[in-house]
Design a protein around this motif. Sequence first.
Motif, PDB file in Angstrom:
ATOM      1  N   ALA B 313       0.878  -1.176   0.000  1.00  0.00           N
ATOM      2  CA  ALA B 313       0.000   0.000   0.000  1.00  0.00           C
ATOM      3  C   ALA B 313       0.908   1.215   0.000  1.00  0.00           C
ATOM      4  CB  ALA B 313      -0.905   0.014   1.227  1.00  0.00           C
ATOM      5  N   PRO B 314       0.754   2.092  -0.972  1.00  0.00           N
ATOM      6  CA  PRO B 314       1.634   3.250  -1.042  1.00  0.00           C
ATOM      7  C   PRO B 314       1.368   4.224   0.100  1.00  0.00           C
ATOM      8  CG  PRO B 314      -0.052   3.364  -2.743  1.00  0.00           C
ATOM      9  CD  PRO B 314      -0.228   2.054  -2.061  1.00  0.00           C
ATOM     10  N   ALA B 315       2.318   5.108   0.321  1.00  0.00           N
ATOM     11  CA  ALA B 315       2.246   6.029   1.463  1.00  0.00           C
ATOM     12  C   ALA B 315       0.927   6.786   1.502  1.00  0.00           C
ATOM     13  CB  ALA B 315       3.420   7.002   1.404  1.00  0.00           C
ATOM     14  N   GLU B 316       0.453   7.216   0.316  1.00  0.00           N
ATOM     15  CA  GLU B 316      -0.761   8.032   0.355  1.00  0.00           C
ATOM     16  C   GLU B 316      -1.975   7.246   0.861  1.00  0.00           C
ATOM     17  OE1 GLU B 316       1.059   7.447  -2.368  1.00  0.00           O
ATOM     18  OE2 GLU B 316      -0.180   7.037  -4.143  1.00  0.00           O
ATOM     19  N   ASP B 317      -1.906   5.914   0.763  1.00  0.00           N
ATOM     20  CA  ASP B 317      -3.012   5.114   1.271  1.00  0.00           C
ATOM     21  C   ASP B 317      -2.848   4.784   2.751  1.00  0.00           C
ATOM     22  OD1 ASP B 317      -4.015   5.173  -1.255  1.00  0.00           O
ATOM     23  OD2 ASP B 317      -3.488   3.104  -1.765  1.00  0.00           O
ATOM     24  N   LYS B 318      -1.627   4.965   3.258  1.00  0.00           N
ATOM     25  CA  LYS B 318      -1.361   4.649   4.657  1.00  0.00           C
ATOM     26  C   LYS B 318      -1.337   5.897   5.537  1.00  0.00           C
ATOM     27  CE  LYS B 318      -0.842   0.207   5.452  1.00  0.00           C
ATOM     28  NZ  LYS B 318      -1.677  -0.482   6.453  1.00  0.00           N
ATOM     29  N   ARG B 319      -0.908   7.032   4.963  1.00  0.00           N
ATOM     30  CA  ARG B 319      -0.813   8.240   5.776  1.00  0.00           C
ATOM     31  C   ARG B 319      -2.166   8.919   5.850  1.00  0.00           C
ATOM     32  NH1 ARG B 319       4.089   8.132   7.255  1.00  0.00           N
ATOM     33  NH2 ARG B 319       5.788   7.639   5.839  1.00  0.00           N
ATOM     34  N   ARG B 320      -3.051   8.261   6.522  1.00  0.00           N
ATOM     35  CA  ARG B 320      -4.421   8.735   6.690  1.00  0.00           C
ATOM     36  C   ARG B 320      -4.833   8.418   8.117  1.00  0.00           C
ATOM     37  NH1 ARG B 320      -8.039   8.966   2.295  1.00  0.00           N
ATOM     38  NH2 ARG B 320      -6.958   9.042   0.306  1.00  0.00           N
ATOM     39  N   PRO B 321      -5.950   8.983   8.534  1.00  0.00           N
ATOM     40  CA  PRO B 321      -6.455   8.550   9.833  1.00  0.00           C
ATOM     41  C   PRO B 321      -6.629   7.028   9.834  1.00  0.00           C
ATOM     42  CG  PRO B 321      -7.673  10.454   9.053  1.00  0.00           C
ATOM     43  CD  PRO B 321      -6.778  10.029   7.923  1.00  0.00           C
ATOM     44  N   PHE B 322      -6.396   6.405  10.972  1.00  0.00           N
ATOM     45  CA  PHE B 322      -6.343   4.949  11.065  1.00  0.00           C
ATOM     46  C   PHE B 322      -7.510   4.262  10.356  1.00  0.00           C
ATOM     47  CE2 PHE B 322      -6.452   0.780  13.017  1.00  0.00           C
ATOM     48  CZ  PHE B 322      -5.113   0.460  13.095  1.00  0.00           C
ATOM     49  N   GLY B 323      -8.704   4.742  10.620  1.00  0.00           N
ATOM     50  CA  GLY B 323      -9.887   4.094  10.062  1.00  0.00           C
ATOM     51  C   GLY B 323      -9.999   4.216   8.557  1.00  0.00           C
ATOM     52  N   GLU B 324      -9.313   5.191   7.982  1.00  0.00           N
ATOM     53  CA  GLU B 324      -9.383   5.403   6.536  1.00  0.00           C
ATOM     54  C   GLU B 324      -8.181   4.822   5.808  1.00  0.00           C
ATOM     55  OE1 GLU B 324      -9.761   9.593   5.834  1.00  0.00           O
ATOM     56  OE2 GLU B 324     -11.402   9.778   7.263  1.00  0.00           O
ATOM     57  N   ALA B 325      -7.172   4.405   6.550  1.00  0.00           N
ATOM     58  CA  ALA B 325      -5.951   3.901   5.921  1.00  0.00           C
ATOM     59  C   ALA B 325      -6.199   2.535   5.301  1.00  0.00           C
ATOM     60  CB  ALA B 325      -4.840   3.803   6.965  1.00  0.00           C
ATOM     61  N   ALA B 326      -5.451   2.250   4.223  1.00  0.00           N
ATOM     62  CA  ALA B 326      -5.564   0.939   3.589  1.00  0.00           C
ATOM     63  C   ALA B 326      -5.013  -0.119   4.541  1.00  0.00           C
ATOM     64  CB  ALA B 326      -4.781   0.932   2.285  1.00  0.00           C
ATOM     65  N   PRO B 327      -5.666  -1.279   4.628  1.00  0.00           N
ATOM     66  CA  PRO B 327      -5.136  -2.344   5.477  1.00  0.00           C
ATOM     67  C   PRO B 327      -3.983  -3.061   4.782  1.00  0.00           C
ATOM     68  CG  PRO B 327      -7.194  -3.064   4.465  1.00  0.00           C
ATOM     69  CD  PRO B 327      -6.952  -1.645   3.999  1.00  0.00           C
ATOM     70  N   GLY B 328      -3.183  -3.768   5.577  1.00  0.00           N
ATOM     71  CA  GLY B 328      -2.156  -4.625   5.000  1.00  0.00           C
ATOM     72  C   GLY B 328      -0.745  -4.108   5.183  1.00  0.00           C
ATOM     73  N   ALA B 329       0.213  -5.018   4.949  1.00  0.00           N
ATOM     74  CA  ALA B 329       1.627  -4.698   5.140  1.00  0.00           C
ATOM     75  C   ALA B 329       2.449  -5.470   4.123  1.00  0.00           C
ATOM     76  CB  ALA B 329       2.067  -5.096   6.543  1.00  0.00           C
ATOM     77  N   VAL B 330       3.541  -4.878   3.657  1.00  0.00           N
ATOM     78  CA  VAL B 330       4.464  -5.661   2.836  1.00  0.00           C
ATOM     79  C   VAL B 330       5.235  -6.596   3.764  1.00  0.00           C
ATOM     80  CG1 VAL B 330       4.732  -4.003   0.957  1.00  0.00           C
ATOM     81  CG2 VAL B 330       6.253  -3.866   2.938  1.00  0.00           C
ATOM     82  N   GLY B 331       5.678  -7.733   3.228  1.00  0.00           N
ATOM     83  CA  GLY B 331       6.328  -8.673   4.137  1.00  0.00           C
ATOM     84  C   GLY B 331       7.255  -9.685   3.489  1.00  0.00           C
ATOM     85  N   LEU B 332       7.351  -9.671   2.151  1.00  0.00           N
ATOM     86  CA  LEU B 332       8.176 -10.692   1.493  1.00  0.00           C
ATOM     87  C   LEU B 332       9.627 -10.640   1.944  1.00  0.00           C
ATOM     88  CD1 LEU B 332       6.857 -10.611  -2.180  1.00  0.00           C
ATOM     89  CD2 LEU B 332       7.123 -12.656  -0.757  1.00  0.00           C
TER      90      LEU B 332
END
Lengths: 326, 425
Positions: B313-332
């Motif tokens: 999820a790119p920064a613009e989807d994560k740098r939001r209020p918690f409830g509006e942020a995209a879920p998920g994490a990179v992990g490979l």
Amino acid sequence: MTDSATVTDLISERLIPFPSPHFLSAGDLNPPAALGLLDLADAFVDFNRQSAKSLDLMHGRTVVNIFFENSTRTSSSFEIAAKRLGADVVTMPVQASSVAKGETLIDTAVTLNAMKPDILVIRHASSGAAALLSQKVGCAVVNAGDGRHEHPTQALLDLLSLRRAFGDVGGLTIAICGDIAHSRVARSNVILLSMMGARVRLIGPPTLVPGDADRWGCEVFHDMREGLQGCDVVMMLRLQLERMEGALVPSTREYFRFWGLDREKLAWALPHAKVMHPGPMNRGVEIDSDVADDLSVSLIQDQVEMGVAARMAILASLANLRGAAR
Amino acid sequence: MTALAILNARLLDPATDYDGPGALLIEDGRILEVVRGGATQVPAGVEVVDAGGKCLAPGLIDIRVKTGEPGAEPKETLKSASLSAAAGGVSTIVIQPDTDPAVDDPAMVDFIQRRGAALNLVNVFAAGAATKNRDGQRMAEIGLMDEAGALYFTDGDKVIANSRTLQRVMSYAAAFNALIACRPADPWLTEGAVATSGELATRLGLSGAPAIAERIQLERDLALVEQTGARFLVDQISTAGALETLARARAKGLEVAASVSINHLCFNEIDIGDYRTFYRLDPPLRPESDRQALIEAVRDGLIDVITSAHAPAPAEDKRRPFGEAAPGAVGLETLLSAALMLHHEDGLELLDILRPLTHGPASLLGLDSGVLAAGAPADLVLFDLNAPVVVDAAKLKSKSKNSPFDGRMLQGKVLGTWVGGRRVF
């Protein structure tokens, strides 16, 4: 009434630096700081009752009110407070739709920050939005309500109303009634009132009281008669209409029957009990007009007046923290 | 292809429970011989790698990887995901079908696998959607996608709420012996939720779903498995309650597999702290007691597969209020180092950690990799069990940097990755 020169002196005397760089949560306060703010706010109450109500404590400072959620009373309360302190104020109502067009909260914050405001007052529908904003801007941020998280200035103005009515809130038993689960007012009040030594009870139907609310250090009741017994204060919360009609309670009339405050239920509290409501009220749903409008028991009008004074105290001391006022 | 010998290694093979010194001889992309113990005769002309006593294990197999290709390439491409995988010791990735368009027909399966193969990095497979456009209503072409090489079928994060649809998908898939995977999450209890119900969510004012939402849905899914005889994978189990349900079903003889994400093994809800959106995951993080139960389930084999649940999820989807942020994490890229923390900090045996990362998913998906055995593909990872690593999200190979491990100290470092005998990292 004190004459105007004396009130102004009193204000300067009581002006303290705010205990935190931002006001995001009632937990940013501590008991001495809260009392200091109340003393300052008391002076502002006297000041606001004069006919000439303009100070230059925040002369040259810019306050931006940015409201992502509709609000008339809170935004105008902040606007009046800032204007009376001599600040330049811009109030920006942001329609939900323009945010949906793609500008994120952070974009908005960065844009506003570039205009160099001194204080940003924000209301937003998402919990944590004010905290997020505070990380991205160089000015002080005041949380005017973030989702269902907190509304700390409301808690301070409630505390001010209570102290003026009772002298001291320590030892008071205060019942917060209604939609606790979705209420930012309840969360901030639980924190601040408990901090100041009051015993807080939460009353409401199980669908509107979080199951773990007892871990906040409050007693939880689902029955008004039981919960109101021995209470000095009954604080009613607004029930959002979309949460009725079968979603979380079956109907407004059923809600009023069991949890709406009327004379009969108020009589279960102590004889001197006072009634509060953060507004706007749903008359006949959570509160009967008969109770709400009775100035001998209701502090609701006071709360609105105290709102301006409390917010003046908050803005002035935040401005004071960031460089000597005036 | 030239022959290769990796000598002087600590071999770790979960398939045979071997953990000891040894060497591997590799030819034509496959393991020619596994030499356990002491010295090895290396024929002339063979390239030799001295492992220096470090750990050599089958390359990891990650069955739950999201990319943005096609449809959202700025998030992640098959190339950036493959580079991340190689850097993380992952030799095989299975791409989730939630692309745009969705992987719901054989041409899309072919597209993903061809594009993946052309990169010449790691093995790239596709999982197909269980329903058309993942709509939860109309069955997708499971037979044709199976033929095209799809490894399993799932609607990903979307729950098939309609029990009749899922019943038909399961019984139809049984004809192809195809594996169906479902996220157990009651769609109504979890609607709008961004955290686990409880004291923390209440205090933060976040909308929460109760942990039982997982158990409720799992009970339904397992009842359908029992009725249809489908091969089934419980995708991303995360609560102690659901583990109990799973254990009961296993005890009754039901053959169901279960996966868990590395995030749910490493973090608990407290990590959300002050609305840190990189910890906004789906399913949401759980209390520590659930994390402990998951670790136990890995230890005793109740959980078959550990995934990275890679969700860029790119920064613009994560740098939001918690409830509006995209879920998920990179992990490979952090998968192995994070998993090794379960050994260093939570006392799991190395082989018990590696099994659900290698042999577990391989046998579930019918792959011949995931083992150190003669004839198996030479998909390998060489790692230093003890080397410290400080994760710097900015340096990750993924196009999105939403790593909850950013800034964390981990212990265990990938030194090399081979796919089909070719070094890719």
